[in-house]
Write a protein that holds these residues in place. Sequence first.
Motif, PDB file in Angstrom:
ATOM      1  N   TRP A   1     -17.284 -27.353  51.894  1.00  0.00           N
ATOM      2  CA  TRP A   1     -18.489 -28.164  52.078  1.00  0.00           C
ATOM      3  C   TRP A   1     -19.662 -27.701  51.227  1.00  0.00           C
ATOM      4  N   GLN A   2     -19.814 -26.390  51.070  1.00  0.00           N
ATOM      5  CA  GLN A   2     -20.993 -25.880  50.391  1.00  0.00           C
ATOM      6  C   GLN A   2     -20.769 -25.662  48.894  1.00  0.00           C
ATOM      7  N   TRP A   3     -19.589 -25.178  48.542  1.00  0.00           N
ATOM      8  CA  TRP A   3     -19.310 -24.862  47.143  1.00  0.00           C
ATOM      9  C   TRP A   3     -18.395 -25.890  46.494  1.00  0.00           C
ATOM     10  N   HIS A   4     -17.917 -26.862  47.264  1.00  0.00           N
ATOM     11  CA  HIS A   4     -17.072 -27.958  46.770  1.00  0.00           C
ATOM     12  C   HIS A   4     -15.778 -27.449  46.134  1.00  0.00           C
ATOM     13  N   VAL A   5     -15.252 -26.359  46.671  1.00  0.00           N
ATOM     14  CA  VAL A   5     -13.966 -25.812  46.237  1.00  0.00           C
ATOM     15  C   VAL A   5     -12.870 -26.646  46.884  1.00  0.00           C
ATOM     16  N   SER A   6     -11.811 -26.901  46.154  1.00  0.00           N
ATOM     17  CA  SER A   6     -10.682 -27.631  46.731  1.00  0.00           C
ATOM     18  C   SER A   6      -9.379 -26.986  46.273  1.00  0.00           C
ATOM     19  N   GLY A   7      -8.315 -27.386  46.909  1.00  0.00           N
ATOM     20  CA  GLY A   7      -6.995 -26.903  46.526  1.00  0.00           C
ATOM     21  C   GLY A   7      -6.654 -25.533  47.096  1.00  0.00           C
ATOM     22  N   ALA A   8      -5.818 -24.816  46.358  1.00  0.00           N
ATOM     23  CA  ALA A   8      -5.270 -23.529  46.805  1.00  0.00           C
ATOM     24  C   ALA A   8      -6.329 -22.478  47.161  1.00  0.00           C
ATOM     25  N   PRO A   9      -7.474 -22.407  46.471  1.00  0.00           N
ATOM     26  CA  PRO A   9      -8.462 -21.377  46.850  1.00  0.00           C
ATOM     27  C   PRO A   9      -8.927 -21.473  48.304  1.00  0.00           C
ATOM     28  N   LEU A  10      -8.799 -22.650  48.916  1.00  0.00           N
ATOM     29  CA  LEU A  10      -9.205 -22.787  50.315  1.00  0.00           C
ATOM     30  C   LEU A  10      -8.293 -21.994  51.251  1.00  0.00           C
ATOM     31  N   ALA A  11      -7.117 -21.617  50.758  1.00  0.00           N
ATOM     32  CA  ALA A  11      -6.192 -20.818  51.573  1.00  0.00           C
ATOM     33  C   ALA A  11      -6.526 -19.334  51.538  1.00  0.00           C
ATOM     34  N   LEU A  12      -7.324 -18.901  50.571  1.00  0.00           N
ATOM     35  CA  LEU A  12      -7.628 -17.471  50.431  1.00  0.00           C
ATOM     36  C   LEU A  12      -8.216 -16.835  51.695  1.00  0.00           C
ATOM     37  N   PRO A  13      -9.164 -17.476  52.376  1.00  0.00           N
ATOM     38  CA  PRO A  13      -9.685 -16.841  53.601  1.00  0.00           C
ATOM     39  C   PRO A  13      -8.614 -16.608  54.666  1.00  0.00           C
ATOM     40  N   PHE A  14      -7.552 -17.375  54.608  1.00  0.00           N
ATOM     41  CA  PHE A  14      -6.504 -17.214  55.610  1.00  0.00           C
ATOM     42  C   PHE A  14      -5.675 -15.954  55.372  1.00  0.00           C
ATOM     43  N   LEU A  15      -5.860 -15.311  54.216  1.00  0.00           N
ATOM     44  CA  LEU A  15      -5.220 -14.012  53.998  1.00  0.00           C
ATOM     45  C   LEU A  15      -5.794 -12.974  54.956  1.00  0.00           C
ATOM     46  N   ALA A  16      -7.081 -13.037  55.214  1.00  0.00           N
ATOM     47  CA  ALA A  16      -7.691 -12.128  56.200  1.00  0.00           C
ATOM     48  C   ALA A  16      -7.080 -12.374  57.570  1.00  0.00           C
ATOM     49  N   PHE A  17      -6.885 -13.640  57.916  1.00  0.00           N
ATOM     50  CA  PHE A  17      -6.255 -13.987  59.185  1.00  0.00           C
ATOM     51  C   PHE A  17      -4.840 -13.421  59.261  1.00  0.00           C
ATOM     52  N   VAL A  18      -4.086 -13.551  58.176  1.00  0.00           N
ATOM     53  CA  VAL A  18      -2.711 -13.037  58.152  1.00  0.00           C
ATOM     54  C   VAL A  18      -2.704 -11.513  58.313  1.00  0.00           C
ATOM     55  N   LEU A  19      -3.597 -10.823  57.619  1.00  0.00           N
ATOM     56  CA  LEU A  19      -3.656  -9.357  57.726  1.00  0.00           C
ATOM     57  C   LEU A  19      -4.033  -8.907  59.136  1.00  0.00           C
ATOM     58  N   ILE A  20      -5.043  -9.524  59.703  1.00  0.00           N
ATOM     59  CA  ILE A  20      -5.457  -9.158  61.061  1.00  0.00           C
ATOM     60  C   ILE A  20      -4.357  -9.554  62.049  1.00  0.00           C
ATOM     61  N   GLY A  21      -3.739 -10.708  61.819  1.00  0.00           N
ATOM     62  CA  GLY A  21      -2.636 -11.140  62.683  1.00  0.00           C
ATOM     63  C   GLY A  21      -1.447 -10.198  62.619  1.00  0.00           C
ATOM     64  N   ALA A  22      -1.150  -9.692  61.430  1.00  0.00           N
ATOM     65  CA  ALA A  22      -0.048  -8.724  61.284  1.00  0.00           C
ATOM     66  C   ALA A  22      -0.377  -7.441  62.039  1.00  0.00           C
ATOM     67  N   ALA A  23      -1.611  -6.987  61.936  1.00  0.00           N
ATOM     68  CA  ALA A  23      -2.024  -5.785  62.673  1.00  0.00           C
ATOM     69  C   ALA A  23      -1.924  -6.025  64.181  1.00  0.00           C
ATOM     70  N   ALA A  24      -2.356  -7.202  64.625  1.00  0.00           N
ATOM     71  CA  ALA A  24      -2.267  -7.535  66.051  1.00  0.00           C
ATOM     72  C   ALA A  24      -0.811  -7.606  66.497  1.00  0.00           C
ATOM     73  N   GLY A  25       0.038  -8.193  65.673  1.00  0.00           N
ATOM     74  CA  GLY A  25       1.466  -8.260  66.004  1.00  0.00           C
ATOM     75  C   GLY A  25       2.072  -6.875  66.138  1.00  0.00           C
ATOM     76  N   TYR A  26       1.671  -5.964  65.269  1.00  0.00           N
ATOM     77  CA  TYR A  26       2.155  -4.580  65.346  1.00  0.00           C
ATOM     78  C   TYR A  26       1.698  -3.935  66.654  1.00  0.00           C
ATOM     79  N   VAL A  27       0.427  -4.086  66.984  1.00  0.00           N
ATOM     80  CA  VAL A  27      -0.124  -3.465  68.191  1.00  0.00           C
ATOM     81  C   VAL A  27       0.518  -4.045  69.446  1.00  0.00           C
ATOM     82  N   ILE A  28       0.767  -5.332  69.459  1.00  0.00           N
ATOM     83  CA  ILE A  28       1.390  -5.974  70.625  1.00  0.00           C
ATOM     84  C   ILE A  28       2.764  -5.366  70.897  1.00  0.00           C
TER      85      ILE A  28
END
Length: 166
Positions: free
Chosen positions: A15-42
């Motif tokens: 919305w703010q920087w008008h980025v589209s396509g694959a770069p929009l998936a980059l923030p979800f890498l943080a989610f994957v990393l934190i999710g992997a850590a949570a999966g390990y702890v569980i």
Amino acid sequence: MSFFGAVFASLTLYWQWHVSGAPLALPFLAFVLIGAAAGYVIRIPGEGIRPSPKEERAIMWSSIGEGVGLFLVANLVINLHRPDLLLPSMALVVGLHFLPIALAAGFRPYLVLGTALIGASIMGFLVGAPTGGELTGFMAAGALWVASGIAVRRDWSAKRRTLATV
């Protein structure tokens, strides 16, 4: 929390920087990393953090209120033709939803997170478009990612303590 941090970051990029396509998936890498850590702890044996029935009710009702609130503010700002207020409005609702959970759980980091999100929202409203949306979106994402990391570490520490006493 880490998923919604990624959502805030991606929405800000779009919305703010008008980025589209694959770069929009980059923030979800943080989610994957934190999710992997949570999966390990569980999977670590031991007793982790378990919410009390009072905390579970607060989580349930706050989450329902958050969903309704997000729907209402999205419709309100869109019908007012003020899409620049969408990210600050969303951050306000998400921040408010953490306050009853913090009070029910007596867990100060949730109070800090709720306050940080509300503060990011207020800054977004005060600064105005387009910088206000950028500021709010990235601050909300960062706060949610940090809080997610703290929550994973808290559960990991609780499990380590119970294993040490065995």
